[in-house]
Scaffold this active site. Structure first.
Site, short mmCIF file in Angstrom:
data_model
loop_
_atom_site.label_atom_id
_atom_site.label_comp_id
_atom_site.label_asym_id
_atom_site.label_seq_id
_atom_site.Cartn_x
_atom_site.Cartn_y
_atom_site.Cartn_z
N ARG A 41 20.51 40.78 -0.59
CA ARG A 41 21.51 39.75 -0.90
C ARG A 41 22.73 40.27 -1.74
NH1 ARG A 41 18.62 35.26 -4.75
NH2 ARG A 41 19.18 36.96 -6.50
N ASN A 79 6.12 33.31 1.65
CA ASN A 79 7.26 33.46 2.64
C ASN A 79 7.33 34.70 3.37
OD1 ASN A 79 9.79 32.80 3.60
ND2 ASN A 79 10.88 33.14 1.88
N ASP A 80 6.64 34.64 4.48
CA ASP A 80 6.84 36.24 5.25
C ASP A 80 8.01 35.78 6.09
OD1 ASP A 80 6.24 38.37 6.53
OD2 ASP A 80 4.47 38.13 6.80
N ARG A 128 14.55 42.31 -12.35
CA ARG A 128 14.15 41.21 -11.76
C ARG A 128 12.76 41.68 -11.01
NH1 ARG A 128 17.80 36.64 -10.49
NH2 ARG A 128 19.40 36.91 -12.13
N ARG A 162 27.85 33.80 -9.71
CA ARG A 162 28.04 34.60 -8.59
C ARG A 162 29.12 33.94 -7.69
NH1 ARG A 162 21.70 34.04 -7.06
NH2 ARG A 162 20.78 35.38 -8.72
N GLY A 165 8.89 31.01 -8.15
CA GLY A 165 8.68 32.11 -7.45
C GLY A 165 9.39 33.49 -7.99
N PRO A 166 9.32 34.56 -7.52
CA PRO A 166 9.97 35.75 -8.33
C PRO A 166 11.52 35.82 -7.56
CG PRO A 166 8.41 36.66 -6.87
CD PRO A 166 7.94 35.12 -7.02
N GLY A 211 13.00 33.82 -1.80
CA GLY A 211 13.59 33.06 -0.87
C GLY A 211 13.51 31.36 -1.42
N LYS A 212 13.30 31.08 -2.51
CA LYS A 212 13.41 29.65 -2.91
C LYS A 212 14.69 29.06 -2.75
CE LYS A 212 12.91 31.00 -7.49
NZ LYS A 212 13.09 32.39 -7.30
N GLY A 213 15.74 29.52 -3.01
CA GLY A 213 16.91 28.88 -2.78
C GLY A 213 17.36 28.79 -1.37
N GLY A 225 14.54 36.36 -5.47
CA GLY A 225 14.59 37.13 -3.74
C GLY A 225 13.43 36.65 -3.04
N1 LIG Z 1 12.80 27.62 -16.83
C1 LIG Z 1 13.94 27.52 -15.89
N2 LIG Z 1 14.07 28.65 -15.00
C2 LIG Z 1 15.20 28.31 -14.17
C3 LIG Z 1 15.97 27.18 -14.10
N3 LIG Z 1 17.05 27.28 -13.19
C4 LIG Z 1 16.66 28.60 -12.78
N4 LIG Z 1 15.68 29.05 -13.18
C5 LIG Z 1 14.84 30.43 -12.71
O1 LIG Z 1 15.56 31.36 -13.18
C6 LIG Z 1 15.42 32.54 -12.46
C7 LIG Z 1 16.88 33.36 -12.09
O2 LIG Z 1 17.53 32.56 -11.30
P1 LIG Z 1 18.92 32.70 -10.85
O3 LIG Z 1 19.77 33.60 -11.72
O4 LIG Z 1 19.34 31.91 -10.06
O5 LIG Z 1 18.41 34.06 -9.71
P2 LIG Z 1 17.60 33.98 -8.29
O6 LIG Z 1 16.27 33.40 -8.55
O7 LIG Z 1 17.39 35.48 -8.00
O8 LIG Z 1 18.39 33.43 -7.21
C8 LIG Z 1 14.46 31.95 -11.18
O9 LIG Z 1 13.25 32.34 -11.22
C9 LIG Z 1 14.76 30.48 -11.34
O10 LIG Z 1 13.88 29.59 -10.58
C10 LIG Z 1 15.77 26.35 -15.13
O11 LIG Z 1 16.37 25.26 -15.50
N5 LIG Z 1 14.70 26.32 -15.89
N1 LIG Z 2 11.32 34.72 4.86
C1 LIG Z 2 12.48 35.56 4.64
N2 LIG Z 2 12.43 36.55 5.59
C2 LIG Z 2 13.57 37.50 5.24
N3 LIG Z 2 14.50 37.22 4.48
C3 LIG Z 2 14.77 35.99 3.66
C4 LIG Z 2 13.47 35.24 3.73
N4 LIG Z 2 13.55 34.17 2.86
C5 LIG Z 2 14.80 34.50 2.24
N5 LIG Z 2 15.32 35.82 2.68
C6 LIG Z 2 16.63 36.27 2.27
O1 LIG Z 2 16.24 36.89 0.93
C7 LIG Z 2 17.28 36.83 0.01
C8 LIG Z 2 16.91 36.08 -1.11
O2 LIG Z 2 16.58 34.82 -0.85
P1 LIG Z 2 16.84 33.66 -2.04
O3 LIG Z 2 16.80 32.17 -1.34
O4 LIG Z 2 18.17 33.81 -2.72
O5 LIG Z 2 15.74 33.91 -3.17
P2 LIG Z 2 15.62 33.15 -4.48
O6 LIG Z 2 16.41 32.00 -4.64
O7 LIG Z 2 14.31 33.18 -4.38
O8 LIG Z 2 16.14 34.25 -5.51
C9 LIG Z 2 18.49 35.96 0.91
O9 LIG Z 2 19.47 36.93 1.21
C10 LIG Z 2 17.78 35.43 1.91
O10 LIG Z 2 18.67 35.05 2.99
#
Ligand SMILES: Nc1nc2c(ncn2[C@@H]2O[C@H](COP(=O)(O)OP(=O)(O)O)[C@@H](O)[C@H]2O)c(=O)[nH]1
Ligand SMILES: Nc1ncnc2c1ncn2[C@@H]1O[C@H](COP(=O)(O)OP(=O)(O)O)[C@@H](O)[C@H]1O
Length: 401
Positions: A266, A300-301, A277, A173, A140-141, A145-147, A143
């Site tokens: 964030r 993810n709303d 991004r 980070r 997913g893009p 909310g994957k993490g 931000g």
């Molecule tokens: N292809 C690939 N993408 C990854 C991997 N690890 C993280 N990513 C992706 O890289 C992107 C950026 O990750 P990150 O720098 O942690 O930023 P964030 O997604 O904003 O938290 C996200 O779309 C992740 O899903 C990996 O091992 N392989």
């Molecule tokens: N459903 C939601 N509503 C509002 N804020 C959210 C939601 N899901 C995640 N967040 C917030 O959005 C920010 C990005 O989430 P994060 O899990 O770091 O995204 P990703 O891993 O996709 O980059 C974080 O500050 C998180 O707390």
């Protein structure tokens, strides 16, 4: 390609033994599949790992294949059984976690390497007893909310899930720890490891290199846990076409405005990085929705609602966290003295041990009908059954089925 040692040529010409030791003491086996005879055994280049050479009878030539994967170390001998696209190797006198190996000779992975190289290639994959649940790929893009969702899952089910720790060339980070959130790596080091075949997938994302090492996924599976991968759409596409069977989930934001708000709130990226991004997000969402890579799309709303949906599609609704399943539920020891035969998808290992009074035999039946995974990672899905112990007479093979 090159000249073969005389004794090998002689032996091959006299009798291409399928799967059994060429000569006692040489620790080499020959296995013939189609026009090719695979001679496996002996150490190469002083590394003490098992060597592979191929005699191609259609060309009348010896071939030195390019060998992928971690090579098994030499043992006191081994048996080899053809499974057509791969050769099962049972190492004698090895530790229980090192006795089953596969030399892939015509699998999808090997064919891909052969096509790229234009020459002969084979690949080693270690065999592991038992199974683990399919890994979960979440994309997913930035931000969306994957993490956050993954953290919730790992917190509620710590013994069920394990995170695949990716490698990245981006800077850590503030709160991120090396080896926990990512393996933070130099670009040149990562590129070399990619070249060495250590990565299941890799991609350039937002100007940095990211990748999932084979080992990152395997250590989670070895602990009996279900692996979660947080990777981008390009990575998901690579995993989809790899030997790793997984569930693919794409997480979508409710709107681009909300995505931007979450990224800004964030507070982990510079303005330039945020804009990059956001520019990439539109294309990622487009691909995520249309590419047929993903089995499920989650919006993810509301976070709690989205998390409940995630649990539901993973079959976890109303589920109490369970203890980890052991990856290798049971194990067996392969004695030095054994013989091997094959009936359909069953490998019959006849273990012979000489006691003081009489010789006793044990039969182990290894089921290779549901193999999973394979090179460049481990081969799972192997099951075995101790069929019985007997000291006199013969057990008819029909009793085994
Ligand atoms: N292809 C690939 N993408 C990854 C991997 N690890 C993280 N990513 C992706 O890289 C992107 C950026 O990750 P990150 O720098 O942690 O930023 P964030 O997604 O904003 O938290 C996200 O779309 C992740 O899903 C990996 O091992 N392989
Ligand atoms: N459903 C939601 N509503 C509002 N804020 C959210 C939601 N899901 C995640 N967040 C917030 O959005 C920010 C990005 O989430 P994060 O899990 O770091 O995204 P990703 O891993 O996709 O980059 C974080 O500050 C998180 O707390």
């Amino acid at each position: 390609m090159g000249e073969a040692p005389a004794f090998l040529v002689d032996d091959l010409q006299n009798e291409p033994l399928n799967g059994f030791e060429l000569k006692s003491g040489t620790c080499k086996t020959t296995t013939t599949i189609g026009d090719k005879t695979y001679v496996i055994g002996g150490a190469d280049d002083g590394t003490l790992s098992i060597e592979v050479r191929i005699f191609d009878s259609s060309l009348g030539e010896w071939v030195h294949p390019t060998v992928y994967g971690t090579k098994p170390l030499l043992s006191k001998g081994h048996s080899a059984v053809s499974l057509n696209d791969r050769i099962l190797i049972l190492k004698k006198g090895a530790k229980s976690d090192d006795q089953i190996w596969f030399l892939e000779v015509d699998t999808q992975y090997v064919r891909k390497q052969q096509k790229q190289l234009g020459t002969e290639a084979v690949a080693w994959s270690k065999g592991v007893l038992g199974n683990v649940e399919k890994p979960v790929v979440i994309s997913g893009p930035s931000g969306v909310g994957k993490g956050t969702l993954i953290s919730m899952l790992m917190k509620e089910f710590p013994s069920m899930f394990g995170f695949s720790v990716s490698h990245t060339t981006r800077a850590p980070r503030n709160m991120e720890k090396d080896g926990v959130h990512y393996h933070f790596t130099e670009k040149s080091v990562m590129e070399k490891e990619i070249e060495d075949g250590k990565f299941l997938e890799f991609a350039s994302v937002h100007g940095n290199l990211y990748g999932t090492s084979v080992e990152a996924v395997e250590v989670v599976a070895d602990a009996g846990k279900r692996c979660i991968l947080d990777i981008d759409v390009q990575g998901a596409r690579s995993v989809r076409s790899s030997s790793l069977e997984a569930i693919f989930i794409f997480v979508c934001p409710p709107s681009m405005e909300e995505l931007e708000k979450r990224l800004r709130d964030r507070g982990t990226e510079t303005e330039e990085q945020i804009l990059k991004r956001l520019r990439n997000a539109a294309a990622e969402i487009e691909q995520g929705k249309s590419s047929k890579i993903f089995d499920f799309i989650l919006y993810n709303d509301n976070l709690e609602e989205c998390y409940e949906k995630l649990k539901k599609l993973l079959g976890l609704s109303g589920c109490v966290a369970a203890p980890p399943k052991s990856a290798a539920l049971r194990e067996f020891n392969l004695p030095l003295d054994h013989s091997v035969s094959k009936i359909d998808d069953k490998i019959i290992i006849n273990c012979i041990s000489s006691g003081l009074e009489k010789e006793s035999k044990n039969l182990i039946m290894l089921d290779v009908s549901t193999l999973k995974g394979g090179a460049p990672a481990r081969t799972r899905g192997l099951d075995f059954q101790a069929v019985g112990s007997f000291s006199d007479g013969l057990i008819g093979m029909e009793k085994l089925s």
